[in-house]
Structures are given as structure tokens and as C-alpha cells.
Design an enzyme around this catalytic site. Sequence first.
Site, PDB file in Angstrom:
ATOM      1  N   GLU A 171     -34.955  27.749 -39.443  1.00  0.00           N
ATOM      2  CA  GLU A 171     -34.784  29.359 -39.657  1.00  0.00           C
ATOM      3  C   GLU A 171     -34.358  30.142 -38.647  1.00  0.00           C
ATOM      4  O   GLU A 171     -33.517  31.030 -38.783  1.00  0.00           O
ATOM      5  CB  GLU A 171     -36.286  29.618 -40.169  1.00  0.00           C
ATOM      6  CG  GLU A 171     -36.900  29.027 -41.427  1.00  0.00           C
ATOM      7  CD  GLU A 171     -37.415  27.569 -41.158  1.00  0.00           C
ATOM      8  OE1 GLU A 171     -37.441  27.164 -39.980  1.00  0.00           O
ATOM      9  OE2 GLU A 171     -37.308  26.897 -42.196  1.00  0.00           O
ATOM     10  N   GLU A 207     -28.239  22.862 -24.816  1.00  0.00           N
ATOM     11  CA  GLU A 207     -28.865  21.829 -25.679  1.00  0.00           C
ATOM     12  C   GLU A 207     -28.662  21.510 -27.133  1.00  0.00           C
ATOM     13  O   GLU A 207     -29.036  20.484 -27.485  1.00  0.00           O
ATOM     14  CB  GLU A 207     -30.455  22.660 -25.463  1.00  0.00           C
ATOM     15  CG  GLU A 207     -31.538  21.740 -25.960  1.00  0.00           C
ATOM     16  CD  GLU A 207     -32.778  22.277 -25.932  1.00  0.00           C
ATOM     17  OE1 GLU A 207     -33.142  23.096 -24.978  1.00  0.00           O
ATOM     18  OE2 GLU A 207     -33.879  21.990 -26.747  1.00  0.00           O
ATOM     19  N   GLY A 213     -39.522  23.493 -19.765  1.00  0.00           N
ATOM     20  CA  GLY A 213     -40.847  24.477 -19.853  1.00  0.00           C
ATOM     21  C   GLY A 213     -40.450  25.663 -20.738  1.00  0.00           C
ATOM     22  O   GLY A 213     -40.560  26.845 -19.966  1.00  0.00           O
ATOM     23  N   SER A 228     -41.528  26.387 -24.426  1.00  0.00           N
ATOM     24  CA  SER A 228     -42.664  26.666 -25.441  1.00  0.00           C
ATOM     25  C   SER A 228     -43.882  26.702 -24.926  1.00  0.00           C
ATOM     26  O   SER A 228     -44.333  26.099 -23.988  1.00  0.00           O
ATOM     27  CB  SER A 228     -42.395  25.464 -26.723  1.00  0.00           C
ATOM     28  OG  SER A 228     -41.200  25.136 -27.120  1.00  0.00           O
TER      29      SER A 228
HETATM   30  C1  LIG Z   1     -39.910  16.307 -30.781  1.00  0.00           C
HETATM   31  C2  LIG Z   1     -40.189  17.635 -30.203  1.00  0.00           C
HETATM   32  C3  LIG Z   1     -39.840  17.879 -28.852  1.00  0.00           C
HETATM   33  C4  LIG Z   1     -40.042  19.032 -28.155  1.00  0.00           C
HETATM   34  N1  LIG Z   1     -39.889  19.214 -26.944  1.00  0.00           N
HETATM   35  C5  LIG Z   1     -39.990  20.278 -26.177  1.00  0.00           C
HETATM   36  C6  LIG Z   1     -39.730  20.358 -24.884  1.00  0.00           C
HETATM   37  O1  LIG Z   1     -39.499  19.492 -24.037  1.00  0.00           O
HETATM   38  N2  LIG Z   1     -39.925  21.731 -24.387  1.00  0.00           N
HETATM   39  C7  LIG Z   1     -40.291  22.844 -25.147  1.00  0.00           C
HETATM   40  O2  LIG Z   1     -40.279  23.794 -24.434  1.00  0.00           O
HETATM   41  N3  LIG Z   1     -40.328  22.818 -26.487  1.00  0.00           N
HETATM   42  C8  LIG Z   1     -40.254  21.401 -26.887  1.00  0.00           C
HETATM   43  N4  LIG Z   1     -40.466  21.369 -28.332  1.00  0.00           N
HETATM   44  C9  LIG Z   1     -41.243  22.620 -29.098  1.00  0.00           C
HETATM   45  C10 LIG Z   1     -40.063  23.424 -30.019  1.00  0.00           C
HETATM   46  O3  LIG Z   1     -38.706  24.080 -29.230  1.00  0.00           O
HETATM   47  C11 LIG Z   1     -40.784  24.234 -30.876  1.00  0.00           C
HETATM   48  O4  LIG Z   1     -41.441  23.251 -31.845  1.00  0.00           O
HETATM   49  C12 LIG Z   1     -39.883  25.171 -31.769  1.00  0.00           C
HETATM   50  O5  LIG Z   1     -39.227  26.077 -30.741  1.00  0.00           O
HETATM   51  C13 LIG Z   1     -40.848  25.788 -32.864  1.00  0.00           C
HETATM   52  O6  LIG Z   1     -41.866  26.623 -32.306  1.00  0.00           O
HETATM   53  P1  LIG Z   1     -43.311  26.197 -32.794  1.00  0.00           P
HETATM   54  O7  LIG Z   1     -43.573  24.597 -32.891  1.00  0.00           O
HETATM   55  O8  LIG Z   1     -44.057  27.264 -32.018  1.00  0.00           O
HETATM   56  O9  LIG Z   1     -43.319  27.046 -34.207  1.00  0.00           O
HETATM   57  P2  LIG Z   1     -43.217  28.277 -34.744  1.00  0.00           P
HETATM   58  O10 LIG Z   1     -42.560  29.288 -34.215  1.00  0.00           O
HETATM   59  O11 LIG Z   1     -44.928  28.764 -34.819  1.00  0.00           O
HETATM   60  O12 LIG Z   1     -42.733  28.240 -36.183  1.00  0.00           O
HETATM   61  C14 LIG Z   1     -43.388  27.550 -37.206  1.00  0.00           C
HETATM   62  C15 LIG Z   1     -42.614  27.897 -38.653  1.00  0.00           C
HETATM   63  O13 LIG Z   1     -42.189  29.364 -38.875  1.00  0.00           O
HETATM   64  C16 LIG Z   1     -40.874  29.361 -38.881  1.00  0.00           C
HETATM   65  N5  LIG Z   1     -40.700  30.650 -38.215  1.00  0.00           N
HETATM   66  C17 LIG Z   1     -41.111  31.312 -37.071  1.00  0.00           C
HETATM   67  N6  LIG Z   1     -40.689  32.465 -36.814  1.00  0.00           N
HETATM   68  C18 LIG Z   1     -39.868  32.937 -37.763  1.00  0.00           C
HETATM   69  C19 LIG Z   1     -38.944  33.899 -38.131  1.00  0.00           C
HETATM   70  N7  LIG Z   1     -38.983  35.031 -37.278  1.00  0.00           N
HETATM   71  N8  LIG Z   1     -38.239  33.790 -39.307  1.00  0.00           N
HETATM   72  C20 LIG Z   1     -38.359  32.779 -40.084  1.00  0.00           C
HETATM   73  N9  LIG Z   1     -39.129  31.636 -39.964  1.00  0.00           N
HETATM   74  C21 LIG Z   1     -39.638  31.885 -38.708  1.00  0.00           C
HETATM   75  C22 LIG Z   1     -40.244  28.366 -37.916  1.00  0.00           C
HETATM   76  O14 LIG Z   1     -38.922  28.062 -38.303  1.00  0.00           O
HETATM   77  C23 LIG Z   1     -41.116  27.186 -38.360  1.00  0.00           C
HETATM   78  O15 LIG Z   1     -40.759  26.660 -39.682  1.00  0.00           O
HETATM   79  C24 LIG Z   1     -40.246  20.282 -29.060  1.00  0.00           C
HETATM   80  C25 LIG Z   1     -40.611  19.978 -30.237  1.00  0.00           C
HETATM   81  C26 LIG Z   1     -40.441  18.830 -30.873  1.00  0.00           C
HETATM   82  C27 LIG Z   1     -40.808  18.637 -32.390  1.00  0.00           C
END
Ligand SMILES: Cc1cc2nc3c(=O)[nH]c(=O)nc-3n(C[C@H](O)[C@H](O)[C@H](O)COP(=O)(O)OP(=O)(O)OC[C@H]3O[C@@H](n4cnc5c(N)ncnc54)[C@H](O)[C@@H]3O)c2cc1C
Length: 382
Positions: free
Chosen positions: A369, A249, A131, A133
Site C-alpha cells: 500500500e 533496498e 534500524g 521500524s
Molecule cells: C521479514 C521482515 C523483515 C523485516 N526486517 C526489518 C529490518 O531489518 N529493519 C526494519 O527497520 N524493519 C524491518 N521490517 C519491518 C517492515 O519494514 C515493516 O513491517 C513495514 O514497514 C510495515 O510496518 P508495520 O509492520 O509497522 O505495519 P503498519 O505500518 O502498521 O501497517 C499495517 C497495514 O496497514 C497498511 N497501511 C499503513 N499505513 C497506510 C496508509 N497510509 N495507507 C494505506 N495503507 C496503510 C500497511 O500497508 C499494512 O498493510 C521487516 C519486516 C518483515 C516482515
Amino acid sequence: MQQFEFTGAVLPPAAEAARGSIRAFLAEEVAAARFQPHRCTWSSFDSGFSQRLGAAGFIGITWPEEYGGQSASSLTRFVITEEILAAGSPCGAHWIADRQSGPQILRHGSERAKREILPRIARGECYFGIGMSEPGAGSDLAAVRTRAEKVEGGWSISGQKIWTTNAHHVHYMIVLARTGERGESRHEGLTQFVVDMQTPGIEVRGIRDMAGNHEFNEVFFDNCFVPDDMVLGAEGDGWALVTGELAFERSGPDRFLSDYQLLVGLIDAVGPAPDRLQAVEIGRMVAELASLRRMSTSIAGMLGRGEQPVVPAAIVKDLGTGFEQALPEVARRLVDCEPSLGAEGPFAEALAETVLRAPSFSLRGGTREILRSMIARGIGLR
Ligand SMILES: Cc1cc2nc3c(=O)[nH]c(=O)nc-3n(C[C@H](O)[C@H](O)[C@H](O)COP(=O)(O)OP(=O)(O)OC[C@H]3O[C@@H](n4cnc5c(N)ncnc54)[C@H](O)[C@@H]3O)c2cc1C
């Protein structure tokens, strides 16, 4: 600047002995047709497989006996893990609990949490979700807005998580919530909670991924009560705890063996007389895999010594998921096969499924990133 090195870890005799036992277990499972080798191993959820694996003593093995473990070394666990993944077994049900939630409870949980939960995980009967994101707090995890307020005997959680893998199946979730002010660092005032998914005030809504599968979810908390003894660490310690959890992880063989069955299928499809390009490309992938395996083994040794190899783990995840994502592209270059879910034959099916899943490899557990920015800071470039 953070110092780090990947010292070579030698697998002890007990680890090699465990390789024989887990291979025998997996061979029996396949012979009895209890599972078909799966293409994207730890994405699959099969509680029957996890229970049989737990009953045979292959889960939670590094934990003390009093909590259902065997006090085995992290290198023995590494061997068991890589064999489970390489076999393409359906290991997703217990994966998160064994990899990170159990170790987190062992390090930071109350005596009740350890006694009640860890033996059930080790038996393959108790599963966990992550828990972390939220909408608006993915890469920027410190921006979480889910709040926990102190109430009589515990805490009351309200807010929303997203992308929670298997939230619709699991028994518990470790939730990162805000319990105080962010402070200047933005890392203060966060706390981790072990939340029983049966507690009133939790709603789980499924999200379908682009392959049409329901694996991750939105989870809503509305005044969900968590008792005091299900807090991990001390109130406000959440950032340090979550950072340590991510080291578990990010560094294991699941970061480069997710689609190992495709590599096996590719080698079979190319056959015993590869042309020059096929030999070079497959040789390069196998060499890369061997390097990743050595780096990951080294981190298993560090985790076993109680260290928190945050930057080395980020390096393994970045390189490992790059390897996993390159594999379907290499396969498409080397074998004339159109990836399609309706295609016939194990190689075409494996290729199609991996092509659809591969983009997520470098997102789950922290994006490329973000990992590179941590690595840059770790080696003093930022
Ligand atoms: C298959 C799968 C399973 C998952 N399972 C879980 C789970 O069980 N529990 C959980 O908590 N989460 C889970 N996640 C979520 C995952 O951890 C997030 O998707 C990830 O951390 C990215 O966050 P976001 O999707 O909000 O993207 P964002 O943070 O919005 O990022 C979007 C893009 O912008 C880039 N970016 C953002 N900030 C910066 C920066 N400061 N500098 C440069 N680039 C940047 C990122 O690299 C990315 O390419 C899962 C994701 C997937 C795909």
C-alpha cells in the site's frame, strides 16, 4: 510530477565475465557440499559462506579500491547478485551490508567509518542490520520516537526498534533517530547513526516468526553512545538519507528471486511434457521474470550513475514481490502436492517453506500500500 523511465541497460563485457567467475565459485561450493541450495536465499545466515565469497572478491565490488572495493560497475554487481540468488546460496549474512549499509557509508559516512568498516564488509566479515521500524512507526517511518541527544564527543541514543533482521548476529546497525523537531513536513529533525552493536546500553530480544525461525528482533537502546564520526550526513538530513537508502533496498534482484529455487523445482516437477495449463502458467511466470529482470537491470544502471530512482524502485518492489508471492500459488495449482514442513522431497519442502515466508515478501522493505501510494504521487495521481 516525477519523470521516470526504464531505459534498457546493456550488460557490459566485464559484467558477463563476472558471471563466469561467480558461477565457477558457486559450482565449486556446491561440488564441495559447502552448501545445499536454499529455498529462500537471502533469509539464510551463513558467515562462512560470506567470508569465502568476500575472499574471492564478490562483495563490495562497486566501491573504490582504497575502501576494499574494485571500482566495478553496478551492472557487474547486478550480475553477481542475481547468480548468487539463483543458485540458492546462503547469502543473508552480508546481504544488507553489501546492498545498502556499505553504499550508505560510502556516500555519507566519515573518513574513519569508510576506512574501518567498508574493507571488512568487502571481506565478508562485517554484517549490518536496518534500524528503521519501531512499534508505532513502520509504514509511517517519520513517526520514529527513538531519540539521540547531543553529548560531549557524540550522541546518546535511547528508544526501541523492532523487526530488526539479524540484530542478534550483526556488528553494526544504521539507526534512524530523532535529533530535532519534526517541522511541518514531519521529515525534519531526523538523523542516521552507525551504531556498533557491542556498545553498552543495547539489548536485543528475539522474535519468532510463524515458521518458528528467529530472524528478527526487538532492539532497545538506553543511553547508547555513538561518536560524532559515526553520524551519516549532516544532523537533520536523516529523511533524505533514509529515502535514498530505500532505493538500494527495493530494486535489486532480491525482490523477485527470493524463491527462485521453487520455480526451478516446479519446472522439474512438471517435467518435459507439461499439459496446456502447466505450459501456459510456467510460460507466464518466466515471461514476468524476464520483464522484472530488465526493469531491475535498468535501475542498477541508474544507481550506478548516482541517481536516486525512488519511484522506479518502488515499482520493481511492488511487481517483484507480487511475482514472488504468486509463485507458491501457481506451484500448488500445477502440481498435486500438499505443502507441509514434514513432507518428503525437495519440492514439497520448498513449497512448504515458501508458503510460510511469502506473506513477508510484500511487508519487508515497505508494504504494498505504501509503495503504491508513493508511485501514485510520483506519477501525479495524488
Ligand atoms: C521479514 C521482515 C523483515 C523485516 N526486517 C526489518 C529490518 O531489518 N529493519 C526494519 O527497520 N524493519 C524491518 N521490517 C519491518 C517492515 O519494514 C515493516 O513491517 C513495514 O514497514 C510495515 O510496518 P508495520 O509492520 O509497522 O505495519 P503498519 O505500518 O502498521 O501497517 C499495517 C497495514 O496497514 C497498511 N497501511 C499503513 N499505513 C497506510 C496508509 N497510509 N495507507 C494505506 N495503507 C496503510 C500497511 O500497508 C499494512 O498493510 C521487516 C519486516 C518483515 C516482515
